[in-house]
Design a protein around this motif. Structure first.
Motif, mmCIF file in Angstrom:
data_model
loop_
_atom_site.group_PDB
_atom_site.id
_atom_site.type_symbol
_atom_site.label_atom_id
_atom_site.label_comp_id
_atom_site.label_asym_id
_atom_site.label_seq_id
_atom_site.Cartn_x
_atom_site.Cartn_y
_atom_site.Cartn_z
ATOM 1 N N GLY A 1 0.800 -1.206 0.000
ATOM 2 C CA GLY A 1 0.000 0.000 0.000
ATOM 3 C C GLY A 1 0.842 1.270 0.000
ATOM 4 O O GLY A 1 2.055 1.204 -0.024
ATOM 5 N N PRO A 2 0.215 2.435 0.044
ATOM 6 C CA PRO A 2 -1.238 2.604 0.225
ATOM 7 C C PRO A 2 -2.062 2.281 -1.024
ATOM 8 O O PRO A 2 -3.280 2.259 -0.938
ATOM 9 N N GLU A 3 -1.403 2.058 -2.140
ATOM 10 C CA GLU A 3 -2.187 1.742 -3.327
ATOM 11 C C GLU A 3 -2.775 0.334 -3.210
ATOM 12 O O GLU A 3 -2.347 -0.460 -2.371
ATOM 13 N N ALA A 4 -3.720 0.061 -4.056
ATOM 14 C CA ALA A 4 -4.396 -1.235 -4.007
ATOM 15 C C ALA A 4 -3.444 -2.374 -4.345
ATOM 16 O O ALA A 4 -2.512 -2.201 -5.137
ATOM 17 N N VAL A 5 -3.656 -3.507 -3.721
ATOM 18 C CA VAL A 5 -2.918 -4.721 -4.037
ATOM 19 C C VAL A 5 -3.919 -5.781 -4.490
ATOM 20 O O VAL A 5 -5.097 -5.728 -4.143
ATOM 21 N N ARG A 6 -3.423 -6.704 -5.259
ATOM 22 C CA ARG A 6 -4.315 -7.728 -5.830
ATOM 23 C C ARG A 6 -4.410 -8.927 -4.891
ATOM 24 O O ARG A 6 -3.384 -9.439 -4.430
ATOM 25 N N ILE A 7 -5.601 -9.328 -4.616
ATOM 26 C CA ILE A 7 -5.818 -10.517 -3.792
ATOM 27 C C ILE A 7 -6.808 -11.442 -4.497
ATOM 28 O O ILE A 7 -7.582 -11.006 -5.349
ATOM 29 N N THR A 8 -6.747 -12.699 -4.140
ATOM 30 C CA THR A 8 -7.731 -13.664 -4.633
ATOM 31 C C THR A 8 -8.303 -14.405 -3.427
ATOM 32 O O THR A 8 -7.559 -14.923 -2.598
ATOM 33 N N ILE A 9 -9.609 -14.399 -3.333
ATOM 34 C CA ILE A 9 -10.258 -15.125 -2.237
ATOM 35 C C ILE A 9 -11.269 -16.109 -2.825
ATOM 36 O O ILE A 9 -11.833 -15.864 -3.898
ATOM 37 N N ALA A 10 -11.429 -17.215 -2.126
ATOM 38 C CA ALA A 10 -12.468 -18.185 -2.508
ATOM 39 C C ALA A 10 -13.722 -17.778 -1.751
ATOM 40 O O ALA A 10 -13.884 -18.090 -0.570
ATOM 41 N N LEU A 11 -14.582 -17.036 -2.413
ATOM 42 C CA LEU A 11 -15.744 -16.439 -1.764
ATOM 43 C C LEU A 11 -16.994 -17.258 -2.072
ATOM 44 O O LEU A 11 -17.437 -17.312 -3.233
ATOM 45 N N ASN A 12 -17.511 -17.879 -1.052
ATOM 46 C CA ASN A 12 -18.718 -18.708 -1.213
ATOM 47 C C ASN A 12 -18.555 -19.697 -2.365
ATOM 48 O O ASN A 12 -19.476 -19.903 -3.177
ATOM 49 N N GLY A 13 -17.355 -20.263 -2.442
ATOM 50 C CA GLY A 13 -17.096 -21.312 -3.423
ATOM 51 C C GLY A 13 -16.648 -20.840 -4.783
ATOM 52 O O GLY A 13 -16.425 -21.655 -5.685
ATOM 53 N N GLU A 14 -16.478 -19.525 -4.933
ATOM 54 C CA GLU A 14 -16.087 -18.992 -6.234
ATOM 55 C C GLU A 14 -14.851 -18.116 -6.061
ATOM 56 O O GLU A 14 -14.839 -17.208 -5.215
ATOM 57 N N ASN A 15 -13.817 -18.360 -6.849
ATOM 58 C CA ASN A 15 -12.608 -17.547 -6.750
ATOM 59 C C ASN A 15 -12.877 -16.146 -7.270
ATOM 60 O O ASN A 15 -13.407 -15.972 -8.369
ATOM 61 N N ARG A 16 -12.499 -15.157 -6.452
ATOM 62 C CA ARG A 16 -12.664 -13.756 -6.850
ATOM 63 C C ARG A 16 -11.318 -13.057 -6.705
ATOM 64 O O ARG A 16 -10.689 -13.125 -5.642
ATOM 65 N N THR A 17 -10.881 -12.406 -7.775
ATOM 66 C CA THR A 17 -9.636 -11.640 -7.746
ATOM 67 C C THR A 17 -9.997 -10.162 -7.732
ATOM 68 O O THR A 17 -10.777 -9.691 -8.575
ATOM 69 N N LEU A 18 -9.425 -9.450 -6.760
ATOM 70 C CA LEU A 18 -9.824 -8.070 -6.525
ATOM 71 C C LEU A 18 -8.612 -7.223 -6.215
ATOM 72 O O LEU A 18 -7.612 -7.722 -5.671
ATOM 73 N N ASP A 19 -8.683 -5.943 -6.560
ATOM 74 C CA ASP A 19 -7.654 -4.988 -6.159
ATOM 75 C C ASP A 19 -8.195 -4.213 -4.962
ATOM 76 O O ASP A 19 -9.239 -3.551 -5.047
ATOM 77 N N VAL A 20 -7.470 -4.301 -3.845
ATOM 78 C CA VAL A 20 -7.978 -3.783 -2.576
ATOM 79 C C VAL A 20 -6.907 -2.936 -1.892
ATOM 80 O O VAL A 20 -5.747 -3.352 -1.814
ATOM 81 N N GLU A 21 -7.298 -1.773 -1.398
ATOM 82 C CA GLU A 21 -6.363 -0.992 -0.583
ATOM 83 C C GLU A 21 -6.151 -1.712 0.747
ATOM 84 O O GLU A 21 -7.108 -2.241 1.329
ATOM 85 N N PRO A 22 -4.899 -1.719 1.235
ATOM 86 C CA PRO A 22 -4.617 -2.463 2.469
ATOM 87 C C PRO A 22 -5.414 -1.989 3.677
ATOM 88 O O PRO A 22 -5.565 -2.733 4.639
ATOM 89 N N ARG A 23 -5.949 -0.786 3.655
ATOM 90 C CA ARG A 23 -6.690 -0.267 4.804
ATOM 91 C C ARG A 23 -8.109 -0.827 4.875
ATOM 92 O O ARG A 23 -8.796 -0.658 5.890
ATOM 93 N N VAL A 24 -8.563 -1.488 3.824
ATOM 94 C CA VAL A 24 -9.966 -1.914 3.739
ATOM 95 C C VAL A 24 -10.179 -3.196 4.534
ATOM 96 O O VAL A 24 -9.428 -4.164 4.404
ATOM 97 N N THR A 25 -11.221 -3.190 5.356
ATOM 98 C CA THR A 25 -11.539 -4.407 6.112
ATOM 99 C C THR A 25 -12.287 -5.396 5.214
ATOM 100 O O THR A 25 -12.891 -5.026 4.205
ATOM 101 N N LEU A 26 -12.258 -6.642 5.658
ATOM 102 C CA LEU A 26 -13.001 -7.665 4.922
ATOM 103 C C LEU A 26 -14.486 -7.317 4.905
ATOM 104 O O LEU A 26 -15.170 -7.504 3.890
ATOM 105 N N LEU A 27 -14.995 -6.795 6.004
ATOM 106 C CA LEU A 27 -16.412 -6.420 6.064
ATOM 107 C C LEU A 27 -16.746 -5.360 5.016
ATOM 108 O O LEU A 27 -17.745 -5.472 4.294
ATOM 109 N N ASP A 28 -15.923 -4.333 4.931
ATOM 110 C CA ASP A 28 -16.200 -3.282 3.950
ATOM 111 C C ASP A 28 -16.042 -3.803 2.525
ATOM 112 O O ASP A 28 -16.785 -3.384 1.619
#
Ligand code: FES
Ligand code: FES
Length: 206
Positions: free
Chosen positions: A50-77
Motif C-alpha cells: 500500500g497505500p495503493e491497491a494490491v491484488r488478492i484472490t479469495i475463494a468467496l462462497n465457493g467462487e474464486n474472486r480476484t480483486l484490487d484492494v487498498e490495504p486499509r480496507v476491512t473484509l467487512l467493507d
C-alpha cells in the motif's frame, strides 16, 4: 472471534501504524503482492504493502474472486461495499457485537477486524453462501421455526456462529451453543430462540 490476523497484524495495530511515520502501509507476509521497488532485496515478511491497491484472490462462497484492494480496507467493507454482500452487518465496527461474523477458512471471525488483504488465498463464506439454490439450510429453517429473531439485524452473525459450531461439533450441548455465540449480541433478546434453533438443527443432523 478472531482479532489477530494470520499475518500477526491486528486492525488496531495496522491503524496505529498508519498514524506513525511509516504511513505507507503494512508489513505483511501473506500472499498479497508487494511492490519490489529499488534497493536491496527485502525479506517477504518485511515487505510494505500500500497505500495503493494490491491484488488478492479469495475463494468467496465457493467462487474464486480476484480483486484490487487498498490495504486499509476491512473484509467487512470489501464484502458490503465492493461485492454487494450485505448479509454481514456493520453494527459496532469494533469487534464488540458479532453482527459481521463470516467464516474464514471455516472459522468464525469478526470481519470488521480482519483486513481484506489478510483473506488473500483463503476461503471466505458469508451467510449468502449457506443456502444452495435458494434452499435454506436446516439451521436457517430452525431459526425461522423457532422465531429466533425480531428485527433480524444480528441474525446473520448468529447463523454463521452456529453454523461453524455445528460443522465441527454436530452434537453440541446448550452450553457449547452459548459459548459459540458468546461474541454475538442481540439487542432484541432473541437468545432463547437462537439456542432452540441451534439445538433443533443439531438434532436434525444426527
Ligand atoms: S460490526 Fe464487527 S463485531 Fe460489530
Ligand atoms: S433480532 Fe434484533 S438485534 Fe437480534
Amino acid at each position: 472471534m478472531a482479532g489477530r490476523s494470520r499475518t500477526g497484524v491486528t486492525r488496531r495495530e495496522f491503524l496505529v501504524g498508519m498514524g506513525g511515520t511509516v504511513a505507507a502501509g503494512a508489513a505483511l507476509s501473506g500472499g498479497a503482492r508487494a511492490d519490489e521497488g529499488d534497493g536491496p532485496p527485502v525479506a517477504e515478511s518485511d515487505r510494505v504493502l500500500g497505500p495503493e491497491a494490491v491484488r488478492i484472490t479469495i475463494a468467496l462462497n465457493g467462487e474464486n474472486r480476484t480483486l484490487d484492494v487498498e490495504p486499509r480496507v476491512t473484509l467487512l467493507d470489501l464484502l458490503r461495499s465492493s461485492l454487494d454482500l450485505t448479509g454481514a452487518k456493520k453494527i459496532c465496527d469494533r469487534g464488540a457485537c458479532g453482527g459481521c461474523t463470516v467464516l474464514l477458512d471455516g472459522e468464525p471471525v469478526n470481519s470488521c477486524l480482519v483486513l481484506a488483504i489478510d483473506a488473500d488465498g483463503r476461503e471466505v463464506r458469508t451467510v449468502e453462501g449457506l443456502a444452495a439454490d435458494g434452499a435454506l439450510t436446516p439451521l436457517q429453517e430452525e431459526f425461522v421455526r423457532h422465531d429466533a429473531l425480531q428485527c433480524g439485524f444480528c441474525t446473520p452473525g448468529f447463523v454463521m456462529s452456529c453454523h461453524a459450531l455445528l460443522s465441527r461439533n454436530p452434537d453440541p450441548t446448550e452450553a457449547e451453543v452459548r459459548a459459540a455465540c458468546a461474541g454475538n449480541i442481540c439487542r432484541c433478546g432473541a437468545y432463547s430462540g437462537v439456542l432452540a434453533a441451534a439445538m433443533a438443527a443439531a438434532k436434525r443432523r444426527r
